[in-house]
Motif scaffolding. Structure first.
Motif, PDB file in Angstrom:
ATOM      1  N   THR B 274       0.869  -1.271  -0.060  1.00 42.59           N
ATOM      2  CA  THR B 274       0.095  -0.147   0.018  1.00 42.59           C
ATOM      3  C   THR B 274       0.853   1.207  -0.228  1.00 42.59           C
ATOM      4  N   HIS B 275       1.938   1.346   0.876  1.00 39.94           N
ATOM      5  CA  HIS B 275       2.459   2.572   0.958  1.00 39.94           C
ATOM      6  C   HIS B 275       3.571   2.825  -0.062  1.00 39.94           C
ATOM      7  N   THR B 276       4.032   1.864  -0.805  1.00 39.05           N
ATOM      8  CA  THR B 276       4.870   1.889  -1.918  1.00 39.05           C
ATOM      9  C   THR B 276       3.822   2.793  -3.013  1.00 39.05           C
ATOM     10  N   LEU B 277       2.903   1.961  -3.187  1.00 37.65           N
ATOM     11  CA  LEU B 277       1.761   2.471  -4.199  1.00 37.65           C
ATOM     12  C   LEU B 277       1.591   4.039  -4.172  1.00 37.65           C
ATOM     13  N   ILE B 278       1.429   4.409  -2.795  1.00 38.05           N
ATOM     14  CA  ILE B 278       1.163   5.754  -2.402  1.00 38.05           C
ATOM     15  C   ILE B 278       2.409   6.523  -2.895  1.00 38.05           C
ATOM     16  N   LEU B 279       3.759   5.950  -2.734  1.00 37.91           N
ATOM     17  CA  LEU B 279       4.894   6.746  -2.891  1.00 37.91           C
ATOM     18  C   LEU B 279       5.027   7.078  -4.361  1.00 37.91           C
ATOM     19  N   VAL B 280       4.509   6.011  -5.238  1.00 34.84           N
ATOM     20  CA  VAL B 280       4.722   6.130  -6.798  1.00 34.84           C
ATOM     21  C   VAL B 280       3.713   6.987  -7.037  1.00 34.84           C
ATOM     22  N   LEU B 281       2.363   7.210  -6.599  1.00 32.08           N
ATOM     23  CA  LEU B 281       1.444   7.810  -6.845  1.00 32.08           C
ATOM     24  C   LEU B 281       1.703   9.438  -6.491  1.00 32.08           C
ATOM     25  N   SER B 282       2.521   9.809  -5.203  1.00 36.74           N
ATOM     26  CA  SER B 282       2.834  11.031  -4.912  1.00 36.74           C
ATOM     27  C   SER B 282       3.883  11.607  -5.922  1.00 36.74           C
ATOM     28  N   GLY B 283       4.967  10.559  -6.392  1.00 34.61           N
ATOM     29  CA  GLY B 283       5.769  11.011  -7.519  1.00 34.61           C
ATOM     30  C   GLY B 283       5.098  11.578  -8.655  1.00 34.61           C
ATOM     31  N   PHE B 284       4.270  10.925  -9.383  1.00 34.41           N
ATOM     32  CA  PHE B 284       3.280  11.333 -10.404  1.00 34.41           C
ATOM     33  C   PHE B 284       2.719  12.555 -10.114  1.00 34.41           C
ATOM     34  N   THR B 285       2.058  12.491  -8.844  1.00 33.34           N
ATOM     35  CA  THR B 285       1.317  13.791  -8.690  1.00 33.34           C
ATOM     36  C   THR B 285       1.967  14.966  -8.554  1.00 33.34           C
TER      37      THR B 285
END
Lengths: 137, 505
Positions: B274-285
């Motif tokens: 879950t938190h790795t996914l959040i990290l990836v999304l944060s980069g794209f955001t």
């Protein structure tokens, strides 16, 4: 809309509906009913005047400015919740008083009922604002 | 008395709003009453934060039914800080509106103040609730008032923006409600402290991860993270500036708060996923937001795209999931709310002076109004992360947290986006403040000059000065804020104190 049936029925039905809405409001404490549905029914009673005659008549029958109903209803609900704060209990804790009535036993009045009356007024007020404004357009 | 502090941030805006409805149409009375209400809210929020700092997490059960059945309100350092910021932004916008220039009289007399107070109530409620279903209810309170505020006035552009905003938020609410329903079906409780205990002993880790994803989607839409952010730049520049300032400062941050809350308290079973996914999304955001801003030439639209990009930073701390990183997120939220609201307020002041938000038509502001230009420059540089302003410390904390656990890609993205933010802010500076006024805009300026009033302009600038000073103050005296953020992050990562406060109260 000028319908003879509506115009004849409204003066008869409307007071009955308001009366029944108050019955629903009071019954709601332990049975199905309550401030929300009571308020809806009361709004329907006044909306009938707007449909059968016109908006001015409905406003006249309501006698109070709808925003006033909303504001005072909110304040009433807020006040009913704050009563318990005076006795050191958390916000919205129910408080009751028993009033003895000769021959009939006693009447219990509590803050949840006052809260419900507040809800009744807010619902009636909001619906009247919406209905009357839409009917005017 | 301490328990009362938890309820007051909800009661005060509600009571103010009820009284304001009774004084319907009396604009002048409404302005002052709102200001009084938001001042009271600020005092109460400050006391709440002080109490939580001194005595630890506070909780109360509204209606006096014990947890997990009652209506739980709970304040830890994170939520108390958020309530303080809410009150502060409410206060700033109320002063701004007091000038009579932040919002036009037609809207002002049509329920602007009562709605603004209801909005503040919804936001405070969402921060203080300890029950996931109640959080849904507070989100709705907040959204419904924001729908009306957004569409109030009924201009064509406004309605177009509002339509997108309402549609996407209804979708998000539906997902939220579904997730809450499934969660109740799986665990049998909705009190967040109780959930935290029961989710850790659940036999169905797969289902819990699915639920985590549903919550990520719904809060992701509200927080405007990639790829669900498109509604934000489409709607935030359409309403009057006082409204868009409070939206920009507070609304998406409620989504970020909810994300941080559920992904530190409830869904920590499968951090690797879950938190790795959040990290990836944060980069794209971050990257997508800042690139979106590069193509824009409308003052508020650029700022709106930057909100998206900044949300990325706040989520980045959550994705890294170390004590320092979460502290970085908290610090970033504090910094961002103050700076972003301020920049929107400034864009409004510029519009009042020049009659437009279009950068191509603006110009010569530095020559004419050097004071206002400096007031823009400070939060703009802070947003880009120039030391010694608040943005620098926020970014520094996050970058350091990233380096500590060797997440070099996201750190590189964060630094690059900081650079691009500086580029964007320089663009506004060059176009609106530095370059000479284009000949074609003289008519606009003359039009705006006709209804200028220096006394009112001073009131308009007052909240801008207050917020700018706060940015500088946080920058110069960063340590107490960092200490607060660290303590808040410690509480978030050690949920036992939270659980004990709720279940024992």
């Amino acid at each position: 809309m000028t319908s003879l049936i509506m115009r004849t029925a409204t003066p008869l039905l409307s007071p009955l509906m308001v009366f029944f809405s108050i019955f629903l409001l009071l019954r709601g404490h332990n049975n199905p009913g309550g401030g929300f549905v009571g308020g809806l029914l009361a709004a329907a009673a006044f909306a009938m005047w707007a449909i059968a005659y016109n908006v001015q008549v409905a406003r006249h029958r309501l006698a109070v400015d709808p925003p006033l109903l909303v504001g005072s209803g909110l304040l009433l609900a807020l006040a009913s919740g704050s009563v318990s704060l005076l006795t050191g209990k958390p916000f919205l804790t129910g408080k009751w008083v028993e009033i003895p009535i000769p021959l009939l036993g006693h009447l219990e009045i509590g803050t949840p009922m006052v809260f419900d009356v507040g809800v009744y007024l807010v619902v009636l007020g909001v619906l009247m604002i919406i209905i009357l404004n839409l009917a005017e357009e | 008395m301490q328990k009362l502090l938890l309820v007051l941030p909800i009661i005060i805006p509600l009571g103010t709003s009820a009284i304001l409805i009774l004084t319907w149409r009396a604009c002048r009375v409404q302005r002052w009453l709102s200001l009084l209400g938001s001042t009271a809210l600020m005092v109460v929020a400050g006391l709440l934060l002080a109490t939580v700092w001194r005595d630890g997490i506070q909780a109360t059960q509204v209606g006096n039914w014990p947890a997990p059945y009652g209506i739980t309100l709970v304040a830890d350092l994170f939520s108390a800080t958020m309530v303080v910021l809410t009150a502060l932004m409410g206060f700033a916008v109320m002063i701004y509106s007091l000038s009579g220039l932040g919002i036009d009289p037609a809207r002002e007399s049509f329920g602007y103040y009562p709605l603004l107070n209801i909005l503040l109530m919804g936001v405070s409620g969402a921060f203080l609730t300890g029950d996931i279903f109640n959080m849904y209810v507070w989100f709705e309170v907040m959204l419904i008032s924001s729908f009306v505020l957004l569409a109030l006035g009924g201009e064509r552009a406004q309605l177009e923006g509002a339509l997108k905003y309402v549609t996407i938020n209804l979708v998000s609410s539906a997902v939220f409600l579904t997730a809450v329903g499934v969660l109740y079906g799986v665990v049998g409780t909705l009190n967040m402290a109780d959930l935290a205990i029961k989710l850790h002993n659940t036999a169905e880790p797969g289902l819990v991860t699915t639920l985590a994803m549903l919550f990520l989607i719904t809060f992701g839409i509200k927080a405007a993270i990639f790829p669900l952010f498109f509604w934000l730049p489409e709607s935030y520049h359409t309403p009057p500036v006082a409204v868009s300032a409070i939206f920009a400062g507070l609304l998406t941050k409620v989504g970020v708060y909810a994300l941080i809350r559920v992904f530190t308290l409830l869904f920590t079973q499968n951090v690797g996923y879950t938190h790795t996914l959040i990290l990836v999304l944060s980069g794209f955001t971050m990257v997508v937001g800042v690139l979106g801003a590069a193509a824009q030439y409308e003052f508020r639209k650029i700022l709106s795209f930057h909100i998206v990009s900044q949300i990325g930073y706040m989520i980045m701390g959550l994705g890294l999931f170390t004590p320092l990183a979460i502290a970085g997120s908290v610090f970033y939220i504090v910094h961002h709310i103050i700076v972003k609201t301020n920049l929107f307020l400034i864009s409004g002041a510029v519009e009042r002076l020049r009659g437009t938000y279009e950068l191509k038509e603006l110009g010569g502001l530095y020559r004419a109004y050097p004071g206002l230009s400096i007031l823009f420059l400070i939060p703009a540089l802070s947003l880009a992360g120039i030391p010694p302003l608040s943005g620098f410390w926020a970014k520094y904390t996050l970058v350091r947290a990233g380096l500590e656990i060797e997440q070099y890609v996201i750190v590189a993205a964060a630094l690059l986006v900081g650079l691009l933010t500086l580029f964007s802010m320089t663009k506004i500076w060059n176009e609106a403040f530095w370059k000479p006024l284009p000949d074609t805009s003289e008519k606009l300026v003359a039009g705006a000059a006709a209804n200028q009033n220096m006394g009112r302009m001073r009131v308009l600038v007052l909240p801008i000065i207050i917020l700018t000073l706060l940015t500088i103050l946080i920058g110069l005296v960063a340590e107490p804020v960092l200490l607060l953020a660290m303590a808040a992050s410690e509480q978030l990562l050690q949920p036992s104190e939270y659980i004990e406060a709720v279940m024992g109260a």
